[in-house]
Design a protein around this motif. Structure first.
Motif, PDB file in Angstrom:
ATOM      1  N   LEU A   5       0.834  -1.213   0.000  1.00 45.54           N
ATOM      2  CA  LEU A   5       0.000   0.000   0.000  1.00 45.54           C
ATOM      3  C   LEU A   5       0.861   1.253   0.000  1.00 45.54           C
ATOM      4  O   LEU A   5       0.557   2.225  -0.718  1.00 45.54           O
ATOM      5  CB  LEU A   5      -0.927  -0.008   1.227  1.00 45.54           C
ATOM      6  CG  LEU A   5      -1.999  -1.107   1.266  1.00 45.54           C
ATOM      7  CD1 LEU A   5      -2.765  -1.057   2.578  1.00 45.54           C
ATOM      8  CD2 LEU A   5      -2.967  -0.952   0.085  1.00 45.54           C
ATOM      9  N   ILE A   6       1.921   1.254   0.805  1.00 46.98           N
ATOM     10  CA  ILE A   6       2.807   2.423   0.856  1.00 46.98           C
ATOM     11  C   ILE A   6       3.489   2.634  -0.498  1.00 46.98           C
ATOM     12  O   ILE A   6       3.645   3.778  -0.961  1.00 46.98           O
ATOM     13  CB  ILE A   6       3.852   2.238   1.970  1.00 46.98           C
ATOM     14  CG1 ILE A   6       3.175   2.338   3.335  1.00 46.98           C
ATOM     15  CG2 ILE A   6       4.960   3.276   1.861  1.00 46.98           C
ATOM     16  CD1 ILE A   6       4.081   2.008   4.500  1.00 46.98           C
ATOM     17  N   TYR A  38       2.379   1.869  -3.581  1.00 46.49           N
ATOM     18  CA  TYR A  38       1.466   2.486  -4.554  1.00 46.49           C
ATOM     19  C   TYR A  38       1.095   3.908  -4.152  1.00 46.49           C
ATOM     20  O   TYR A  38       0.947   4.787  -5.016  1.00 46.49           O
ATOM     21  CB  TYR A  38       0.214   1.640  -4.717  1.00 46.49           C
ATOM     22  CG  TYR A  38       0.454   0.381  -5.519  1.00 46.49           C
ATOM     23  CD1 TYR A  38       0.766   0.456  -6.885  1.00 46.49           C
ATOM     24  CD2 TYR A  38       0.408  -0.874  -4.924  1.00 46.49           C
ATOM     25  CE1 TYR A  38       1.003  -0.696  -7.620  1.00 46.49           C
ATOM     26  CE2 TYR A  38       0.645  -2.027  -5.656  1.00 46.49           C
ATOM     27  CZ  TYR A  38       0.949  -1.930  -7.007  1.00 46.49           C
ATOM     28  OH  TYR A  38       1.192  -3.053  -7.740  1.00 46.49           O
ATOM     29  N   LYS A  39       0.967   4.162  -2.864  1.00 46.95           N
ATOM     30  CA  LYS A  39       0.654   5.510  -2.410  1.00 46.95           C
ATOM     31  C   LYS A  39       1.802   6.465  -2.688  1.00 46.95           C
ATOM     32  O   LYS A  39       1.597   7.588  -3.185  1.00 46.95           O
ATOM     33  CB  LYS A  39       0.332   5.486  -0.908  1.00 46.95           C
ATOM     34  CG  LYS A  39      -0.092   6.827  -0.327  1.00 46.95           C
ATOM     35  CD  LYS A  39      -1.404   7.290  -0.915  1.00 46.95           C
ATOM     36  CE  LYS A  39      -1.867   8.595  -0.259  1.00 46.95           C
ATOM     37  NZ  LYS A  39      -3.099   9.124  -0.892  1.00 46.95           N
ATOM     38  N   LEU A  40       3.021   6.024  -2.401  1.00 46.38           N
ATOM     39  CA  LEU A  40       4.189   6.872  -2.681  1.00 46.38           C
ATOM     40  C   LEU A  40       4.324   7.143  -4.168  1.00 46.38           C
ATOM     41  O   LEU A  40       4.599   8.287  -4.598  1.00 46.38           O
ATOM     42  CB  LEU A  40       5.460   6.176  -2.166  1.00 46.38           C
ATOM     43  CG  LEU A  40       5.788   6.322  -0.683  1.00 46.38           C
ATOM     44  CD1 LEU A  40       7.015   5.501  -0.348  1.00 46.38           C
ATOM     45  CD2 LEU A  40       6.052   7.788  -0.339  1.00 46.38           C
ATOM     46  N   GLU A  41       4.137   6.092  -4.956  1.00 42.86           N
ATOM     47  CA  GLU A  41       4.280   6.258  -6.401  1.00 42.86           C
ATOM     48  C   GLU A  41       3.268   7.259  -6.941  1.00 42.86           C
ATOM     49  O   GLU A  41       3.623   8.154  -7.728  1.00 42.86           O
ATOM     50  CB  GLU A  41       4.107   4.899  -7.083  1.00 42.86           C
ATOM     51  CG  GLU A  41       4.434   4.924  -8.577  1.00 42.86           C
ATOM     52  CD  GLU A  41       4.327   3.554  -9.200  1.00 42.86           C
ATOM     53  OE1 GLU A  41       5.242   3.168  -9.951  1.00 42.86           O
ATOM     54  OE2 GLU A  41       3.313   2.874  -8.937  1.00 42.86           O
ATOM     55  N   SER A  42       2.011   7.152  -6.517  1.00 42.10           N
ATOM     56  CA  SER A  42       0.988   8.086  -7.000  1.00 42.10           C
ATOM     57  C   SER A  42       1.235   9.499  -6.491  1.00 42.10           C
ATOM     58  O   SER A  42       1.059  10.485  -7.230  1.00 42.10           O
ATOM     59  CB  SER A  42      -0.405   7.608  -6.571  1.00 42.10           C
ATOM     60  OG  SER A  42      -0.509   7.588  -5.149  1.00 42.10           O
ATOM     61  N   GLU A  43       1.686   9.647  -5.252  1.00 40.50           N
ATOM     62  CA  GLU A  43       1.954  10.974  -4.691  1.00 40.50           C
ATOM     63  C   GLU A  43       3.135  11.635  -5.395  1.00 40.50           C
ATOM     64  O   GLU A  43       3.102  12.834  -5.699  1.00 40.50           O
ATOM     65  CB  GLU A  43       2.235  10.866  -3.187  1.00 40.50           C
ATOM     66  CG  GLU A  43       1.006  10.646  -2.333  1.00 40.50           C
ATOM     67  CD  GLU A  43       0.085  11.871  -2.344  1.00 40.50           C
ATOM     68  OE1 GLU A  43       0.600  12.996  -2.444  1.00 40.50           O
ATOM     69  OE2 GLU A  43      -1.135  11.677  -2.289  1.00 40.50           O
ATOM     70  N   GLU A  88       2.886  15.036  -7.461  1.00 43.11           N
ATOM     71  CA  GLU A  88       3.669  16.223  -7.098  1.00 43.11           C
ATOM     72  C   GLU A  88       4.623  16.627  -8.216  1.00 43.11           C
ATOM     73  O   GLU A  88       4.833  17.831  -8.447  1.00 43.11           O
ATOM     74  CB  GLU A  88       4.456  15.950  -5.810  1.00 43.11           C
ATOM     75  CG  GLU A  88       3.600  15.845  -4.563  1.00 43.11           C
ATOM     76  CD  GLU A  88       2.821  17.139  -4.295  1.00 43.11           C
ATOM     77  OE1 GLU A  88       3.333  18.229  -4.632  1.00 43.11           O
ATOM     78  OE2 GLU A  88       1.713  17.048  -3.747  1.00 43.11           O
ATOM     79  N   SER A 135      10.123   3.035 -10.268  1.00 42.94           N
ATOM     80  CA  SER A 135       9.494   2.093  -9.320  1.00 42.94           C
ATOM     81  C   SER A 135      10.526   1.321  -8.510  1.00 42.94           C
ATOM     82  O   SER A 135      10.318   1.026  -7.325  1.00 42.94           O
ATOM     83  CB  SER A 135       8.590   1.115 -10.067  1.00 42.94           C
ATOM     84  OG  SER A 135       7.566   1.794 -10.741  1.00 42.94           O
TER      85      SER A 135
END
Length: 418
Positions: A25-26, A28-33, A37, A124
């Protein structure tokens, strides 16, 4: 496995699953954030360049390595903000790298311009490496924390459990007191203590009833047995026929056997209830020699040769009465289950006591003879309780009893030291 170790393993197993799910989860969340940004930052850069171009006569002077400015037909529709990726030369790394690219068009001073810029893309693999390193570091810290604190915490939390376990181990019928535990703030322990208290009180009540019944039965039955035996002996000395003499002799033998059964069962009950107290240093060598001397005439009548391999001055820690019962039952058993002529070999060392005697091949598994009322020959004089008494004595003192039939020999071996 200890309870705290099982708790720790389960907790670590659950933690690994949680860390795996959390890591995904972290990631995919980091990648999208990061993508979001980066896009926002590139859009802000393009807006700044557009504002600068409004005050410039020649926008081309803003063109840089990472900024592309291209004039479009004025009547062409505005190109909305677009975000993608491209391959471009990266100066610090001195190689072609995958980079994120953003572009859109603006109306500036009556002209239509399309501007695009790009920047290094966080791949990634880099995100995965960061997430894995972070999760592994946190897990190792958690592992160290659990290893250090679990012992300290378990001692405090499980202290009532260990205290209760000690009281249960020390519980005996001799004290005639139910289990009483120290109060605990843990609800589960309080429920357990309440149950154990009720159970121990009920066990003491049942034990008292059974003990009184067995004692009364043993006492009361001995009187009529003695009367019957006395009357039968008188009849044997009276003028009677041979047939009557046989019947009376059989009846007298049965009463004697009944008396032995009652006495042996009472002895077993006392052994199981641990009513013999006060272990002492017993000279096993002297006890064996005394028992051999007591049975000397019976051994001679049955034409049994007795061989002694007894080391002198063997000392064992046990109750004197139980030591005497142990030796007498072993020797009596070896005599009863022997052949005519036969032999008995007694070996005794500080660590082993062994009786070997010649005898018939057992008709069943010899381990069954350790149970009550189990004997090889149903018609023999034995009541089938001798080895049961021996086994119970061994259990009380922590000895190991082994019964085997090897090469036409009955062998009873007791390991005196574990």
């Amino acid at each position: 496995m200890k309870l705290i170790n099982q708790f720790t393993i389960w907790y670590l197993g659950i933690s690994v699953i949680v860390f795996l799910i959390g890591g995904i989860l972290i990631f995919y969340k980091l990648e999208s954030e990061i993508d979001f940004e980066q896009g926002r930052e590139l859009e802000r850069q393009l807006d700044r360049y557009a504002r600068k171009m409004e005050s410039m006569d020649d926008p081309s002077i803003l063109s840089k390595d990472r900024l592309e400015i291209r004039e479009l037909p004025l009547n062409q529709a505005l190109v909305p903000f677009q975000l993608g990726d491209t391959l471009a030369w990266h100066e610090p790394l001195e190689q072609v790298e995958r980079q994120v690219k953003a572009g859109r068009s603006y109306l500036i001073n009556g002209k239509h311009y399309y501007m695009s810029t790009y920047n290094i893309m966080i791949e990634s693999d880099d995100i995965t490496e960061t997430v894995v390193q972070t999760m592994v570091a946190i897990f190792l810290l958690l592992l160290i924390f659990i290893a250090v604190t679990s012992r300290l915490v378990s001692k405090k939390i499980l202290q009532p459990f260990h205290s209760s376990l000690t009281k249960i181990k020390e519980f005996t019928f001799k004290e005639n007191q139910p289990l009483v535990f120290e109060p605990s703030r843990i609800e589960e322990f309080e429920k357990l203590h309440e149950f154990l208290n009720r159970m121990s009180a009920r066990m003491l009540g049942d034990y008292k009833i059974v003990k009184e019944f067995s004692e009364n039965l043993s006492h009361e039955i001995q009187t009529p047995i003695a009367v019957i035996s006395g009357k039968l002996e008188l009849l044997l000395n009276s003028p009677i026929t041979d047939q009557q003499a046989k019947w009376i002799a059989a009846s007298h033998q049965s009463t004697q056997k009944m008396s032995k059964v009652v006495h042996s069962l009472a002895t077993l009950a006392k052994l199981e209830n641990q009513e013999f107290e006060g272990n002492q240093q017993v000279n096993l060598s002297a006890l064996l020699n005394k028992s051999i001397a007591d049975y000397e005439e019976l051994v001679a009548i049955k034409q049994i040769s007795l061989h002694q391999l007894i080391e002198p001055d063997i000392k064992i820690e046990m109750h004197p009465n139980m030591a005497e019962m142990l030796v007498d039952n072993l020797l009596s058993n070896a005599i009863k289950h022997n052949e005519k002529p036969g032999y008995i070999t007694i070996e005794a060392t500080p660590s082993v006591l062994k009786f070997r005697n010649k005898g018939e091949k057992p008709k069943r598994d010899v381990s069954e003879y350790l149970d009550r009322f189990k004997k090889g020959n149903p018609n023999s004089e034995s009541i089938g309780l001798g080895l049961s008494i021996v086994q119970q004595i061994c259990r009380i003192h922590g000895f190991t009893l082994e019964y085997q039939f090897i090469e036409e020999e009955h062998q009873v071996t007791i390991q005196l030291q574990n």
